[in-house]
Design an enzyme around this catalytic site. Structure first.
Site, PDB file in Angstrom:
ATOM      1  N   HIS A   1     115.119 -40.304  36.370  1.00  0.00           N
ATOM      2  CA  HIS A   1     116.017 -40.129  35.229  1.00  0.00           C
ATOM      3  C   HIS A   1     117.352 -39.551  35.699  1.00  0.00           C
ATOM      4  O   HIS A   1     117.433 -38.932  36.755  1.00  0.00           O
ATOM      5  CB  HIS A   1     115.400 -39.194  34.186  1.00  0.00           C
ATOM      6  CG  HIS A   1     115.223 -37.795  34.684  1.00  0.00           C
ATOM      7  ND1 HIS A   1     114.200 -37.428  35.544  1.00  0.00           N
ATOM      8  CD2 HIS A   1     115.944 -36.651  34.460  1.00  0.00           C
ATOM      9  CE1 HIS A   1     114.289 -36.151  35.825  1.00  0.00           C
ATOM     10  NE2 HIS A   1     115.351 -35.641  35.179  1.00  0.00           N
TER      11      HIS A   1
ATOM     12  N   ASP B   1     120.144 -36.781  33.992  1.00  0.00           N
ATOM     13  CA  ASP B   1     119.944 -35.690  33.041  1.00  0.00           C
ATOM     14  C   ASP B   1     120.560 -35.983  31.675  1.00  0.00           C
ATOM     15  O   ASP B   1     121.739 -36.339  31.561  1.00  0.00           O
ATOM     16  CB  ASP B   1     120.528 -34.390  33.606  1.00  0.00           C
ATOM     17  CG  ASP B   1     119.673 -33.820  34.727  1.00  0.00           C
ATOM     18  OD1 ASP B   1     118.452 -34.049  34.714  1.00  0.00           O
ATOM     19  OD2 ASP B   1     120.238 -33.147  35.616  1.00  0.00           O
TER      20      ASP B   1
ATOM     21  N   HIS C   1     117.372 -39.194  39.528  1.00  0.00           N
ATOM     22  CA  HIS C   1     116.543 -38.419  40.435  1.00  0.00           C
ATOM     23  C   HIS C   1     115.128 -38.334  39.874  1.00  0.00           C
ATOM     24  O   HIS C   1     114.881 -38.661  38.699  1.00  0.00           O
ATOM     25  CB  HIS C   1     117.111 -37.009  40.654  1.00  0.00           C
ATOM     26  CG  HIS C   1     117.252 -36.198  39.407  1.00  0.00           C
ATOM     27  ND1 HIS C   1     118.312 -36.360  38.519  1.00  0.00           N
ATOM     28  CD2 HIS C   1     116.472 -35.226  38.870  1.00  0.00           C
ATOM     29  CE1 HIS C   1     118.182 -35.524  37.508  1.00  0.00           C
ATOM     30  NE2 HIS C   1     117.066 -34.816  37.694  1.00  0.00           N
TER      31      HIS C   1
ATOM     32  N   ARG D   1     118.853 -24.453  36.951  1.00  0.00           N
ATOM     33  CA  ARG D   1     119.872 -25.501  36.884  1.00  0.00           C
ATOM     34  C   ARG D   1     121.009 -25.129  35.950  1.00  0.00           C
ATOM     35  O   ARG D   1     120.802 -24.574  34.877  1.00  0.00           O
ATOM     36  CB  ARG D   1     119.228 -26.804  36.386  1.00  0.00           C
ATOM     37  CG  ARG D   1     120.139 -28.026  36.508  1.00  0.00           C
ATOM     38  CD  ARG D   1     119.515 -29.224  35.822  1.00  0.00           C
ATOM     39  NE  ARG D   1     119.596 -29.100  34.365  1.00  0.00           N
ATOM     40  CZ  ARG D   1     118.911 -29.880  33.521  1.00  0.00           C
ATOM     41  NH1 ARG D   1     118.077 -30.786  33.971  1.00  0.00           N
ATOM     42  NH2 ARG D   1     119.056 -29.716  32.216  1.00  0.00           N
TER      43      ARG D   1
END
Length: 329
Positions: A130, A132, A280, A297
């Site tokens: 995917h 983000d 990723h 993150r």
């Protein structure tokens, strides 16, 4: 933001990076694969960067799509400060929330809300891949992930270069895809049953958007195969079977090993990726291990994608993801 580069984007990106490196010779950039990934060393991310250092790091990011740093043991505050030098920060996550006391930070733990599904998800070569939050009208421009608690083995993350994947398609297929758009939304992985908690969070923070299948990168001018497998559910105006067959062809192509890089985490590692040109996949082997895994993150506010045909993305449900210091969603 820089203006798009209309011709030979990679050549221009190489020239930009070479020029930037000449004024910051202490920063070393070591490519990790043919199409994606570079290791950056010679810079201390705990300190405020000079304008030249920011330019060099951004140039490396645009050229290599994901860049890695080692031995950068940052605090939450230091990660946020480092990230802000490259743009405004979004809230930690528009659906799953943020770290208490740090609205810009999202906790990626071994067992977090996003993983809470029951049943076995369908396993295909692209399962779990995917970009983000592409269900948002303006998905994040970039993400910065910091490793804190890392298992002694396992837990690697992979990225793929979706601009290189597009360039590798045949010219007739490239031309066909430029007129298509896809619907992106949050939902449980195919074949899995979501927990009630997950369903409640998605219901209360619904995000659905229609994006071009081929976008034009706003800084590099590259054409990108914008096909986030985790969020892209169907191709608009195609039949169900046409959509499914074409998406599976594109997903399988996009995650081919030739376009990817694999990163082995260590405590103090950072990965900084361009969310507009990559996808990723998080590791699944960690669930077979007894070790814990904890990363954090931050994400940079993104623009509304625009297709190679000039048309912008369309919001179907939900508001844009704005900066954390303003209205959250």
């Amino acid at each position: 933001m820089n203006m798009p580069l209309p011709h030979a984007p990679l050549q221009h990106l190489d020239q930009r990076l070479s020029s930037a490196s000449n004024i910051t010779p202490h920063i070393r950039i070591t490519p990790q694969s043919a199409h994606i990934g570079a290791l950056i060393s010679g810079v201390n991310l705990k300190q405020a960067l000079s304008a030249a250092e920011v330019h060099t790091i951004r140039s490396a990011l645009l050229r290599w799509k994901v860049i890695f740093f080692r031995d950068q043991h940052l605090s939450h505050e230091q990660q946020i400060a480092f990230s802000r030098q490259f743009g405004e920060l979004t809230p930690g996550h528009p659906v799953f929330g943020h770290v208490e006391g740090f609205p810009e930070l999202y906790s990626i733990a071994k067992h977090r809300k996003a993983n809470r599904h029951s049943g076995q998800a369908e396993q295909r070569p692209w399962t779990g891949w995917h970009a983000d939050v592409t269900a948002a009208h303006n998905p994040p421009a970039a993400s910065i992930l910091r490793g804190v608690t890392i298992p002694p083995y396992g837990g690697d993350t992979q990225w793929t270069n979706l601009a290189a994947a597009y360039e590798a398609l045949s010219k007739p297929l490239q031309a066909f895809l430029q007129g298509l758009r896809g619907e992106h939304r949050f939902s449980a992985p195919q074949g899995a049953t979501a927990s009630q908690e997950y369903l409640d969070l998605v219901r209360d923070n619904t995000l659905i958007s229609e994006h071009p299948l081929v976008t034009l990168h706003p800084e590099t001018g590259e054409k990108v195969l914008y096909i986030s497998p985790g969020f892209l559910k169907s191709i608009v105006e195609l039949s169900t079977r046409e959509s499914r067959v074409l998406l599976e062809l594109l997903w399988e192509h996009a995650v081919s090993s030739e376009f990817t890089v694999r990163f082995k985490w260590e405590p103090g590692s950072l990965a900084f990726w361009d969310n507009r040109s990559t996808a990723h996949v998080a590791p699944q082997d960690i669930f077979a291990l007894e070790f814990d895994r904890q990363l954090y993150r931050t994400t940079l506010v993104g623009e509304v994608p625009r297709g190679a045909d000039g048309r912008a993305s369309t919001a179907i449900q939900g508001n844009p993801v704005l900066a954390a210091h303003g209205a959250a969603y």
